[in-house]
Design a protein around this motif. Structure first.
Motif, PDB file in Angstrom:
ATOM      1  N   LYS A 279      30.831  41.451  53.224  1.00  0.00           N
ATOM      2  CA  LYS A 279      31.232  40.887  51.930  1.00  0.00           C
ATOM      3  C   LYS A 279      32.696  41.276  51.700  1.00  0.00           C
ATOM      4  O   LYS A 279      33.015  42.174  50.922  1.00  0.00           O
ATOM      5  N   ILE A 280      33.570  40.623  52.446  1.00  0.00           N
ATOM      6  CA  ILE A 280      34.979  41.019  52.501  1.00  0.00           C
ATOM      7  C   ILE A 280      35.798  40.228  51.477  1.00  0.00           C
ATOM      8  O   ILE A 280      35.725  38.999  51.420  1.00  0.00           O
ATOM      9  N   LYS A 281      36.568  40.960  50.690  1.00  0.00           N
ATOM     10  CA  LYS A 281      37.478  40.308  49.736  1.00  0.00           C
ATOM     11  C   LYS A 281      38.836  40.998  49.790  1.00  0.00           C
ATOM     12  O   LYS A 281      38.895  42.222  49.944  1.00  0.00           O
ATOM     13  N   PRO A 282      39.910  40.226  49.617  1.00  0.00           N
ATOM     14  CA  PRO A 282      41.213  40.887  49.464  1.00  0.00           C
ATOM     15  C   PRO A 282      41.147  41.810  48.244  1.00  0.00           C
ATOM     16  O   PRO A 282      40.476  41.488  47.252  1.00  0.00           O
ATOM     17  N   VAL A 283      41.847  42.940  48.311  1.00  0.00           N
ATOM     18  CA  VAL A 283      41.856  43.865  47.178  1.00  0.00           C
ATOM     19  C   VAL A 283      42.304  43.126  45.915  1.00  0.00           C
ATOM     20  O   VAL A 283      41.757  43.336  44.829  1.00  0.00           O
ATOM     21  N   SER A 284      43.277  42.232  46.069  1.00  0.00           N
ATOM     22  CA  SER A 284      43.777  41.475  44.906  1.00  0.00           C
ATOM     23  C   SER A 284      42.668  40.652  44.260  1.00  0.00           C
ATOM     24  O   SER A 284      42.610  40.516  43.033  1.00  0.00           O
ATOM     25  N   GLN A 285      41.747  40.147  45.075  1.00  0.00           N
ATOM     26  CA  GLN A 285      40.632  39.357  44.521  1.00  0.00           C
ATOM     27  C   GLN A 285      39.620  40.255  43.810  1.00  0.00           C
ATOM     28  O   GLN A 285      39.081  39.883  42.759  1.00  0.00           O
ATOM     29  N   VAL A 286      39.373  41.440  44.377  1.00  0.00           N
ATOM     30  CA  VAL A 286      38.456  42.388  43.729  1.00  0.00           C
ATOM     31  C   VAL A 286      38.982  42.720  42.331  1.00  0.00           C
ATOM     32  O   VAL A 286      38.233  42.735  41.345  1.00  0.00           O
ATOM     33  N   ILE A 287      40.292  42.928  42.244  1.00  0.00           N
ATOM     34  CA  ILE A 287      40.908  43.270  40.947  1.00  0.00           C
ATOM     35  C   ILE A 287      40.828  42.073  39.997  1.00  0.00           C
ATOM     36  O   ILE A 287      40.441  42.220  38.831  1.00  0.00           O
ATOM     37  N   ALA A 288      41.154  40.894  40.496  1.00  0.00           N
ATOM     38  CA  ALA A 288      41.142  39.693  39.646  1.00  0.00           C
ATOM     39  C   ALA A 288      39.741  39.425  39.094  1.00  0.00           C
ATOM     40  O   ALA A 288      39.575  39.087  37.916  1.00  0.00           O
ATOM     41  N   GLU A 289      38.742  39.601  39.958  1.00  0.00           N
ATOM     42  CA  GLU A 289      37.362  39.368  39.496  1.00  0.00           C
ATOM     43  C   GLU A 289      36.957  40.403  38.461  1.00  0.00           C
ATOM     44  O   GLU A 289      36.289  40.079  37.481  1.00  0.00           O
ATOM     45  N   ALA A 290      37.366  41.662  38.673  1.00  0.00           N
ATOM     46  CA  ALA A 290      37.033  42.717  37.717  1.00  0.00           C
ATOM     47  C   ALA A 290      37.702  42.447  36.366  1.00  0.00           C
ATOM     48  O   ALA A 290      37.116  42.676  35.305  1.00  0.00           O
ATOM     49  N   ALA A 291      38.929  41.935  36.427  1.00  0.00           N
ATOM     50  CA  ALA A 291      39.686  41.675  35.199  1.00  0.00           C
ATOM     51  C   ALA A 291      39.015  40.608  34.338  1.00  0.00           C
ATOM     52  O   ALA A 291      39.210  40.568  33.118  1.00  0.00           O
ATOM     53  N   SER A 292      38.217  39.766  34.975  1.00  0.00           N
ATOM     54  CA  SER A 292      37.543  38.709  34.218  1.00  0.00           C
ATOM     55  C   SER A 292      36.232  39.201  33.608  1.00  0.00           C
ATOM     56  O   SER A 292      35.571  38.479  32.867  1.00  0.00           O
ATOM     57  N   LEU A 293      35.846  40.427  33.931  1.00  0.00           N
ATOM     58  CA  LEU A 293      34.603  40.994  33.387  1.00  0.00           C
ATOM     59  C   LEU A 293      34.920  41.811  32.137  1.00  0.00           C
ATOM     60  O   LEU A 293      36.056  42.235  31.918  1.00  0.00           O
ATOM     61  N   GLU A 294      33.881  42.057  31.331  1.00  0.00           N
ATOM     62  CA  GLU A 294      34.103  42.726  30.042  1.00  0.00           C
ATOM     63  C   GLU A 294      34.516  44.187  30.231  1.00  0.00           C
ATOM     64  O   GLU A 294      33.844  44.949  30.920  1.00  0.00           O
TER      65      GLU A 294
END
Lengths: 434, 164
Positions: A279-294
């Motif tokens: 389940k590989i994601k660029p670190v930038s994507q992990v951060i972007a997805e987290a930023a969209s969460l509450e």
């Protein structure tokens, strides 16, 4: 028709002109490795089979790494059985506290380019970094090798991976292999050999290649091979490459099952996210997805959302994947003169005693300790979830090892992110995924 | 042809060996001691519910991860008659054969079958479920030899003249 690297190693091993993928052959084993966690079972099976002597005690290596220092009451029993086994059958190559088996097997010179080796641990694939065939087996098969010196293998098909160019700053061989695993998926190379080549790979240290070979089993591979070169010869203490070793590369007209081409410039820092290694994601994507969460919410399979990213409770830098001197130095370069976030526990575990001493001598360990790291004894440590650093529900660990399986480092609700030592050190500083 | 019927426990893709038996239980003395912890990270209740003769059906890459031979041994100790999955990781596959645990590859059954339902296996031939027949592919000869000997330990005992 030319041959793949693995076909050349196997043909040489059995004294044949050539072998081809799909052939079932019986190889002559050059070296075996048994580790502490399985030695009682190997001994039982070996004796149950009716063997009374080891085919070649000098080709047998026993390494205590999963259970040192012992952390549970049952652990020392394994070492007593191991010691008894060595006395009884004349095994002299024993390492009781020198580091992780996969580091020691090449570091201490047990496995050389072109060898055929087996070990009781799945990460035995690591020795592909020097151009040796090596793979993990169970304790029953190990017992049969100890008795006969032989094992059957099916010559695997090969996936050729070409990587050309220069890696961007802050991107390591860990990011490469994680990206490849993400592309192939966890079973994409099952039963197959991965063969790495190209200018990026040529420029790598043996240590960086080791990181990649080590993780090839995470996409199911039987082995992950690099062609030996001058760096390999130096690392292995060889006086250059002999006639056979200079042939150890995949031929252009070999029969490849698949060819993957990568440009080094395209790689970026990535993570394997909870709880699958593919389940590989660029670190930038992990951060972007987290930023969209509450903000402030605890998200299963992600962690606590804090400061617009994922809060990090612990960082682990070590293991047979990334516990080498260059890994510790890379982390130290990030942490030098700075302090990790106050709530983060940073655990650093050198892969071997030799690496520990080198990192001590060159000041790396001091930089890490000053930044707030806990430096532990060489060994498997937290990677196999048995020693200091166990986590609990909803906690997040960023770790440089090879597996983030459910429950591997504590409860089944621990969120394990796998990353390079550079990314891990950055996360330790920030206290969140960055 | 050997035939058996059993109740299905349904698992997903990539069931790894840490799920089948977590590392923390690997230093227990016997596989029997470990068996109650089988599958505990994923389904803590499962080991207590599995009955002798039951069948595990799963998706792709069953048994991926570590080389621990306790994985197939724990499954056997729980009484599981066979595992039917879309595919297997290689070390697990060899370990299972060496321990005489029957592994069957089938690509579609895991999509159709419901947990708790019964299926019938015609060894080396097919699986039957709700009137539908699913084909099974055959194992290579060298593996059949090991299975026929009763596992690798017995094959080696024959080699050493302990048994005939």
């Amino acid at each position: 028709m030319g041959s793949t690297l693995i076909e050349k190693i196997f043909a040489h091993n059995i004294g044949a002109d050539s072998v081809k993928a799909g052939d079932i052959i019986t190889v002559n084993v050059d070296r075996v490795m048994i580790h502490d966690i399985f030695i009682p079972f190997v001994k039982d099976k070996f004796e149950e089979m009716g063997f009374t002597k080891i085919w070649d005690p000098d080709k047998t290596v026993l390494i205590y790494d999963h259970l040192v220092p012992a952390s549970q009451l049952d652990d020392p029993r394994h070492h007593h059985i191991g010691d008894e086994f060595c006395d009884k059958y004349g095994v002299k190559n024993v390492h009781r506290s020198d580091g992780i088996c996969h580091q020691l097997m090449t570091e201490a010179g047990y496995v050389k380019p072109g060898d055929v080796a087996f070990g009781t641990d799945s990460h035995t694939v690591t020795y592909g970094c020097v151009g040796a065939f090596s793979t993990g087996i169970g304790y029953t098969e190990m017992a049969s090798i100890l008795g006969t010196g032989k094992l059957w293998v099916r010559v695997p098909e090969t996936i050729r991976v070409n990587i050309e160019g220069e890696l961007p700053e802050g991107v390591t061989s860990k990011d490469i292999i994680l990206t490849i695993i993400g592309d192939l998926r966890a079973d994409g190379a099952t039963y197959k050999s991965l063969e790495f080549a190209g200018s990026t790979v040529d420029a790598m240290s043996v240590a960086s290649r080791m990181t990649m070979s080590n993780m090839t089993v995470e996409c199911g591979a039987k082995c992950g091979l690099f062609s030996p070169d001058e760096k390999t010869a130096q690392y292995c203490g060889l006086d250059g490459l002999d006639d056979f070793l200079t042939t150890l590369h995949g031929d252009e007209d070999a029969n490849y099952a698949q060819v993957l081409n990568y440009r080094a410039e395209d790689f970026a820092p990535v993570m394997a996210c909870p709880s699958q290694v593919d389940k590989i994601k660029p670190v930038s994507q992990v951060i972007a997805e987290a930023a969209s969460l509450e903000e402030g919410s605890v998200v299963p399979g992600v962690g606590l959302i804090e400061g617009g990213s994922v809060r990090v409770d612990q960082v682990f830098i070590g293991s047979c994947t990334n516990g080498r001197l260059e890994d510790l130095q890379a982390a130290a370069a990030v942490l030098k003169g700075r302090q990790i976030a106050p709530f983060v526990k940073l655990i650093v575990t050198p892969a071997s005693r030799k690496i520990y001493r080198e990192a001590l001598a060159d000041g790396t360990l001091d930089i890490l300790a000053e930044a707030g790291a806990m430096i532990t004894t060489p060994g498997c440590g937290l990677c196999c979830g048995r020693t200091g650093g166990i986590l609990t529900d909803n906690e997040v660990v960023v770790a440089t090892n090879n597996r983030n399986f459910l429950g591997r480092m504590g409860t089944s609700k621990v969120n394990i992110y796998l990353a390079s030592p550079i990314t891990a050190a950055r996360c330790a500083l920030a206290g969140r995924i960055v | 042809m050997e035939q058996f019927t059993g109740k299905v426990w349904l698992l997903g893709d990539d069931i790894d060996t840490d799920i089948i038996i977590p590392t923390e239980y690997l230093a227990l003395k016997t596989v029997k001691d470990m068996a109650p912890y089988g599958f505990s990270p994923l389904r803590p209740e499962l080991a207590a519910k599995i009955r002798p003769g039951d069948i595990i059906v799963a998706g792709k890459n069953f048994g991926c991860g570590s080389s621990r031979e306790q994985a197939p041994e724990v499954i056997k100790a729980l009484g599981v008659r066979a595992v039917i999955a879309r595919s297997y990781a290689r070390i697990f596959f060899r370990n299972a054969i060496n321990n005489g645990l029957l592994l069957i590859e089938n690509d579609t059954l895991c999509n159709d079958v419901k947990e708790g339902d019964e299926i019938t296996v015609n060894v080396g031939d097919s699986i039957e479920y709700k009137g539908k027949t699913y084909p099974i592919s055959a194992l290579p000869d060298n593996l059949l030899d090991i299975l026929e000997a009763g596992g690798l330990v017995k094959a080696m005992q024959k080699l050493n003249g302990i048994i005939k």
